[in-house]
Design a protein around this motif. Structure first.
Motif, PDB file in Angstrom:
ATOM      1  N   ASP A 365       0.764  -1.250   0.004  1.00 48.48           N
ATOM      2  CA  ASP A 365      -0.067   0.073   0.102  1.00 48.48           C
ATOM      3  C   ASP A 365       0.970   1.347   0.021  1.00 48.48           C
ATOM      4  O   ASP A 365       0.353   2.013  -0.640  1.00 48.48           O
ATOM      5  CB  ASP A 365      -0.884  -0.076   1.118  1.00 48.48           C
ATOM      6  CG  ASP A 365      -0.451  -0.123   2.462  1.00 48.48           C
ATOM      7  OD1 ASP A 365       0.825  -0.480   2.604  1.00 48.48           O
ATOM      8  OD2 ASP A 365      -1.119  -0.389   3.621  1.00 48.48           O
ATOM      9  N   ILE A 366       1.849   1.457   0.947  1.00 48.80           N
ATOM     10  CA  ILE A 366       2.598   2.573   0.940  1.00 48.80           C
ATOM     11  C   ILE A 366       3.502   2.691  -0.187  1.00 48.80           C
ATOM     12  O   ILE A 366       3.945   3.910  -0.712  1.00 48.80           O
ATOM     13  CB  ILE A 366       3.348   3.050   2.434  1.00 48.80           C
ATOM     14  CG1 ILE A 366       2.191   2.877   3.522  1.00 48.80           C
ATOM     15  CG2 ILE A 366       4.172   4.023   2.399  1.00 48.80           C
ATOM     16  CD1 ILE A 366       2.679   3.047   4.833  1.00 48.80           C
ATOM     17  N   ALA A 367       4.205   1.534  -0.658  1.00 49.01           N
ATOM     18  CA  ALA A 367       4.925   1.665  -1.801  1.00 49.01           C
ATOM     19  C   ALA A 367       4.145   2.165  -3.034  1.00 49.01           C
ATOM     20  O   ALA A 367       4.675   2.881  -3.870  1.00 49.01           O
ATOM     21  CB  ALA A 367       5.589   0.331  -2.086  1.00 49.01           C
ATOM     22  N   TYR A 368       2.955   1.609  -3.218  1.00 48.02           N
ATOM     23  CA  TYR A 368       2.085   2.076  -4.104  1.00 48.02           C
ATOM     24  C   TYR A 368       1.847   3.668  -3.908  1.00 48.02           C
ATOM     25  O   TYR A 368       2.036   4.429  -5.165  1.00 48.02           O
ATOM     26  CB  TYR A 368       0.910   1.612  -3.990  1.00 48.02           C
ATOM     27  CG  TYR A 368      -0.374   2.281  -4.826  1.00 48.02           C
ATOM     28  CD1 TYR A 368      -0.390   2.257  -6.158  1.00 48.02           C
ATOM     29  CD2 TYR A 368      -1.347   3.195  -4.267  1.00 48.02           C
ATOM     30  CE1 TYR A 368      -1.683   2.943  -6.784  1.00 48.02           C
ATOM     31  CE2 TYR A 368      -2.574   3.727  -4.405  1.00 48.02           C
ATOM     32  CZ  TYR A 368      -2.406   3.936  -6.042  1.00 48.02           C
ATOM     33  OH  TYR A 368      -3.500   4.328  -6.495  1.00 48.02           O
ATOM     34  N   LEU A 369       1.822   4.284  -2.686  1.00 47.38           N
ATOM     35  CA  LEU A 369       1.529   5.663  -2.725  1.00 47.38           C
ATOM     36  C   LEU A 369       2.785   6.298  -2.938  1.00 47.38           C
ATOM     37  O   LEU A 369       2.723   7.562  -3.709  1.00 47.38           O
ATOM     38  CB  LEU A 369       1.198   5.946  -1.176  1.00 47.38           C
ATOM     39  CG  LEU A 369      -0.437   5.555  -0.712  1.00 47.38           C
ATOM     40  CD1 LEU A 369      -0.509   5.762   0.510  1.00 47.38           C
ATOM     41  CD2 LEU A 369      -1.240   6.365  -1.571  1.00 47.38           C
ATOM     42  N   MET A 370       3.899   5.849  -2.534  1.00 49.37           N
ATOM     43  CA  MET A 370       5.221   6.409  -2.976  1.00 49.37           C
ATOM     44  C   MET A 370       5.326   6.675  -4.566  1.00 49.37           C
ATOM     45  O   MET A 370       5.718   7.653  -4.881  1.00 49.37           O
ATOM     46  CB  MET A 370       6.249   5.767  -2.263  1.00 49.37           C
ATOM     47  CG  MET A 370       6.411   5.641  -0.742  1.00 49.37           C
ATOM     48  SD  MET A 370       7.459   4.399  -0.316  1.00 49.37           S
ATOM     49  CE  MET A 370       9.145   4.687  -0.674  1.00 49.37           C
ATOM     50  N   ASP A 371       4.799   5.599  -5.144  1.00 53.97           N
ATOM     51  CA  ASP A 371       5.106   5.783  -6.735  1.00 53.97           C
ATOM     52  C   ASP A 371       3.862   6.817  -7.023  1.00 53.97           C
ATOM     53  O   ASP A 371       4.414   7.620  -8.074  1.00 53.97           O
ATOM     54  CB  ASP A 371       4.677   4.259  -7.197  1.00 53.97           C
ATOM     55  CG  ASP A 371       5.902   3.317  -7.139  1.00 53.97           C
ATOM     56  OD1 ASP A 371       6.953   3.891  -6.792  1.00 53.97           O
ATOM     57  OD2 ASP A 371       5.833   2.136  -7.656  1.00 53.97           O
ATOM     58  N   VAL A 372       2.811   6.710  -6.802  1.00 57.40           N
ATOM     59  CA  VAL A 372       1.809   7.534  -7.396  1.00 57.40           C
ATOM     60  C   VAL A 372       2.226   9.075  -6.882  1.00 57.40           C
ATOM     61  O   VAL A 372       1.957   9.934  -7.863  1.00 57.40           O
ATOM     62  CB  VAL A 372       0.327   7.269  -6.822  1.00 57.40           C
ATOM     63  CG1 VAL A 372      -0.663   8.376  -7.001  1.00 57.40           C
ATOM     64  CG2 VAL A 372      -0.054   5.799  -7.234  1.00 57.40           C
ATOM     65  N   LEU A 373       2.450   9.248  -5.453  1.00 53.33           N
ATOM     66  CA  LEU A 373       2.838  10.630  -5.245  1.00 53.33           C
ATOM     67  C   LEU A 373       4.149  11.127  -6.082  1.00 53.33           C
ATOM     68  O   LEU A 373       4.460  12.195  -6.367  1.00 53.33           O
ATOM     69  CB  LEU A 373       2.984  10.872  -3.957  1.00 53.33           C
ATOM     70  CG  LEU A 373       1.860  10.522  -3.099  1.00 53.33           C
ATOM     71  CD1 LEU A 373       1.978  10.643  -1.598  1.00 53.33           C
ATOM     72  CD2 LEU A 373       0.636  11.704  -3.331  1.00 53.33           C
ATOM     73  N   GLY A 374       4.971  10.123  -6.378  1.00 59.59           N
ATOM     74  CA  GLY A 374       6.242  10.517  -7.051  1.00 59.59           C
ATOM     75  C   GLY A 374       5.951  10.943  -8.480  1.00 59.59           C
ATOM     76  O   GLY A 374       6.792  11.619  -9.062  1.00 59.59           O
ATOM     77  N   GLU A 375       4.760  10.502  -9.048  1.00 55.33           N
ATOM     78  CA  GLU A 375       4.583  10.963 -10.389  1.00 55.33           C
ATOM     79  C   GLU A 375       3.792  12.243 -10.229  1.00 55.33           C
ATOM     80  O   GLU A 375       4.005  13.309 -11.108  1.00 55.33           O
ATOM     81  CB  GLU A 375       3.677   9.946 -11.055  1.00 55.33           C
ATOM     82  CG  GLU A 375       4.199   8.538 -11.321  1.00 55.33           C
ATOM     83  CD  GLU A 375       2.911   7.624 -11.720  1.00 55.33           C
ATOM     84  OE1 GLU A 375       1.888   8.079 -11.727  1.00 55.33           O
ATOM     85  OE2 GLU A 375       3.380   6.397 -12.172  1.00 55.33           O
TER      86      GLU A 375
END
Length: 581
Positions: A365-375
Motif C-alpha cells: 500500500d505505501i509503496a504504491y502511494l510512494m510511486d503515485v505521489l512520485g509521479e
C-alpha cells in the motif's frame, strides 16, 4: 435470559476457541498465559485488549469492554445474544434444540421481522430473475449480453430485471401474502403523498445483495436507459441491510479459501472477475470502503488487494481505503488496471493471464502511494519534496511495525535526500523510541487498570480468587460474610458464587448469568492476576483488609459528622486481630 439452556450455551462456548474466533479480527500476540492485541472497539496504539484461553474471556483494559466468545461475536457483528449463539453453533457443527416459548418479546419481534424481510427479498429476487425469460425482460438480457455476461453468471448472481410498470412487484408480493407495511420496510416500494405505492426499481437490471450467510438483504439496480437518473439505485437501510457493514459477493468470496481478497468498486467488476476464475473478489455497496467493511474482510482474509478504477477518483478512493485498512491492522496492496477505465474492462480486454500477472506483481500500500505521489511531484525540487513527504506522513503514522517503518523511511529518504531523522520527527517519533506495539513493554498490566480505590480493588481481587479457585468458597465459608460487599453487582456475583460452591464455576458461565451491561465489569474482575502460593491465606488476608478498610471509611465518616459516641463504640468493639478459619 438466554433462549437456550445453560448446558447448550456452555457447549457452544467450549467448542469455539476464543483465541481462534478473536484472531479472525484482532492480531494477537502471546503474553504469558494470555494473548494481547489492539482493541477492535476503540482506537488505540498500545494493545490493552486481553484474551484468556484458559478462562474463556476477553477484556479491554482501555475501554472496559469484555465477555465470552458469544459477547465478542455479538459486538463485532452487531448480533443479538441468540443470533450469536446460532452463528457459533453453526461454526462448531452443534445442533441447537428446538425451544418452545421465549422470554424476550422484543428479541423475538426483531427476529421475526428479519425473517419476513429475508422472505420478501427472496421472493422479489425470484420475481426479478423470472423476467429474464419473459418478453418484457429481453431488454435486460441484451444489456447483459453487451456486458459479456451469460446465463451461468445470471444464475450464480441471481441477476434479474424489474419490469417498467408502476406496481408489478408490489401486486405480486401482496399476492404472496406480505403486508404493505412489510414490503415498504423492505425498501422495494415507495409510497407517494397520495397514498399510492410504486415499485422502486422500475425498468432496471437487478443485482441481489447477499449477506455472508447467503441470505438476500437488499438490491442494487442499474439503469438500462442512459437517460434515466440516477445511474445506480440501491436499497435503503433496513433492519437486515446496512450498506456500510456488508460487501457485495462476500458470501461467494469467502468460499474461495484464498488468503487474500480483491477489492473492486462495482458489481460488474466482481462478476467479470469471477467469470474469469477469480472468485476471491468483493465490492463495497455504493460507498467508499468503511471501517466496518474492513473489519468484516479481516475475518476471512489476511490481505486486501485494491483494484479500483484508474481515474483520479479511483486513486483518491484507493488512498482512503489504504488508511482504513491500515487502521484495521490488515495487510493492503494495490494493483493498477492501466489502459482500462476499470477492472471489468481490463479483464475483458486483456484476459485472466494478464490480470494474474499484475496481481502477482502488486505493490504494498505505501509503496504504491510512494510511486503515485512520485509521479505527482518533482522530487528534484526542494519545495515539492516537502509536499511529497507531507502527503505520506499520515500513512506512515499508521505503520505499527518498527521494522517496516524503518524500511519505508529509508526508501523515502533515498528518494528525496531528506534525512531519515527528519522524516521520523515529522511522523512524531524518533528512531530511538520506536518499538513494536506488541513488545512486552507495551502490554498493559492486568492489575494496574482494574480498580480505582483500595476497598473495591481488594473486593474484586477476593472475588477473582474465588472464581478461579471455587473450592475456597467451602474452605473459607466461615469468614465469607455477605456484608463484605456493598456494590450491588459485586454482591450479586458473590451470591452467585456461593450458590454454585459445590460445583466447578466456569468463567464463561458468568457471562450468561448476568445482564449484558454487567459482563464487562465481571471480565475485569476475572482478568485480575491473583496468583499466590497460599490461596487460603490470601482469602483470609483479603477479608481482613476489606473489614479494616470498611472500618476506616466508617471512622472517617463519623469524624466528619463529629459523632464521638459512635466512634467510641467502634473503637471498643472493633479491635484488630487475626481472622480464624
Amino acid at each position: 435470559m438466554p433462549l437456550y439452556p445453560e448446558y447448550i450455551i456452555q457447549e457452544v462456548i467450549d467448542k469455539n476457541d476464543i483465541v481462534d474466533v478473536v484472531s479472525k479480527q484482532v492480531r494477537l500476540k502471546k503474553s504469558g498465559a494470555n494473548y494481547m492485541g489492539l482493541c477492535p472497539f476503540h482506537n488505540e496504539k498500545t494493545p490493552s485488549f486481553s484474551v484468556s484461553p484458559t478462562k474463556g474471556i476477553f477484556h479491554c483494559f482501555g475501554c472496559g469492554v469484555g465477555g465470552s466468545v458469544i459477547n465478542f461475536v455479538m459486538k463485532t457483528e452487531n448480533l443479538t445474544f441468540t443470533e450469536a449463539v446460532k452463528e457459533l453453533a453453526a461454526r462448531a457443527n452443534i445442533v441447537l434444540p428446538q425451544i418452545n416459548g421465549y422470554d424476550s418479546n422484543k428479541e423475538k419481534e426483531i427476529r421475526d421481522q428479519k425473517e419476513i424481510l429475508f422472505n420478501i427479498n427472496e421472493k422479489a429476487a425470484s420475481f426479478y430473475f423470472s423476467y429474464l425469460s419473459k418478453d418484457e425482460g429481453k431488454v435486460a438480457v441484451e444489456y447483459f449480453k453487451e456486458r459479456k455476461l451469460d446465463g451461468k453468471c445470471a444464475k450464480l448472481f441471481y441477476l434479474g430485471y424489474s419490469p417498467n410498470e408502476k406496481r408489478k412487484l408490489f401486486d405480486y408480493l401482496v399476492g404472496e401474502g406480505f403486508s404493505e407495511s412489510d414490503i415498504l420496510k423492505a425498501g422495494l416500494i415507495t409510497k407517494h403523498e397520495n397514498g399510492d405505492y410504486y415499485d422502486k426499481f422500475r425498468g432496471r437490471v437487478m443485482f441481489p445483495i447477499f449477506n455472508v450467510n447467503d441470505k438476500i438483504i437488499g438490491f442494487g439496480a442499474r439503469r438500462i436507459d442512459e437517460n434515466v437518473m440516477p445511474k445506480y439505485l440501491n436499497s435503503p437501510e433496513t433492519l437486515v441491510y446496512n450498506k456500510s457493514k456488508n460487501l457485495y459477493a462476500l458470501n461467494l468470496a469467502k468460499k474461495s479459501k484464498k488468503d487474500f481478497v480483491i477489492l473492486v468498486e462495482g458489481y460488474m467488476d466482481v462478476i467479470s472477475l469471477m467469470r474469469y476464475g477469480f472468485y476471491n473478489v468483493v465490492a463495497s455497496l455504493g460507498t467508499a470502503l468503511t471501517t466496518e467493511q474492513a473489519k468484516l474482510l479481516k475475518r476471512y482474509f489476511n490481505e486486501v488487494v485494491i483494484s479500483y478504477d484508474s481515474d483520479e477518483a479511483g486513486q483518491t478512493a484507493a488512498r482512503r481505503a489504504i488508511g482504513i485498512l491500515r487502521d484495521a491492522e490488515i495487510k493492503a496492496s494495490v494493483i493498477k488496471v492501466d489502459n482500462a477505465k476499470d477492472t471489468d474492462e481490463f479483464i475483458k480486454k486483456y484476459g485472466s493471464d494478464r490480470f494474474n500477472l499484475i496481481l502477482t506483481k502488486r505493490k504494498g500500500d505505501i509503496a504504491y502511494l510512494m510511486d503515485v505521489l512520485g509521479e505527482k511531484y518533482n522530487l528534484k525540487n526542494n519545495d515539492e519534496k516537502v509536499l511529497y513527504v507531507n502527503e505520506l506522513i499520515p500513512y506512515l503514522q499508521k505503520v505499527t511495525n518498527s521494522v517496516e517503518l524503518d524500511v519505508l523511511v529509508s526508501e523515502i529518504s533515498a528518494k528525496t535526500s531528506i534525512s531519515s531523522q527528519a522524516i521520523y520527527l515529522q511522523i512524531g517519533k524518533t528512531k530511538a523510541k520506536l518499538t513494536d506495539d506488541f513488545s512486552p513493554k507495551a502490554t498493559v498490566p492486568h492489575f494496574g487498570a482494574s480498580t480505582k480505590d483500595k476497598l473495591s480493588r481488594t473486593q474484586e481481587m477476593l472475588l477473582s480468587l474465588l472464581i478461579n479457585e471455587p473450592k475456597l468458597l467451602v474452605k473459607a465459608e466461615s469468614i465469607l460474610e455477605d456484608d463484605l460487599f456493598d456494590d450491588e453487582l459485586l454482591k450479586k456475583l458473590f451470591t452467585t458464587l456461593k450458590e454454585k460452591k459445590d460445583h466447578d464455576i466456569d468463567a464463561s458461565y458468568l457471562m450468561t448469568a448476568f445482564e449484558e451491561e454487567d459482563v464487562a465489569k465481571i471480565t475485569k474482575i476475572i482478568s485480575i492476576d491473583t496468583r499466590c502460593e497460599d490461596t487460603l491465606k490470601a482469602v483470609k488476608d483479603y477479608v481482613l483488609s476489606i473489614k479494616e478498610e470498611k472500618r476506616r471509611i466508617e471512622i472517617d465518616k463519623l469524624v466528619k459528622q463529629g459523632d464521638i459516641n459512635a466512634l467510641n463504640e467502634i473503637f471498643k468493639n472493633n479491635q484488630k486481630g487475626e481472622i480464624r478459619l
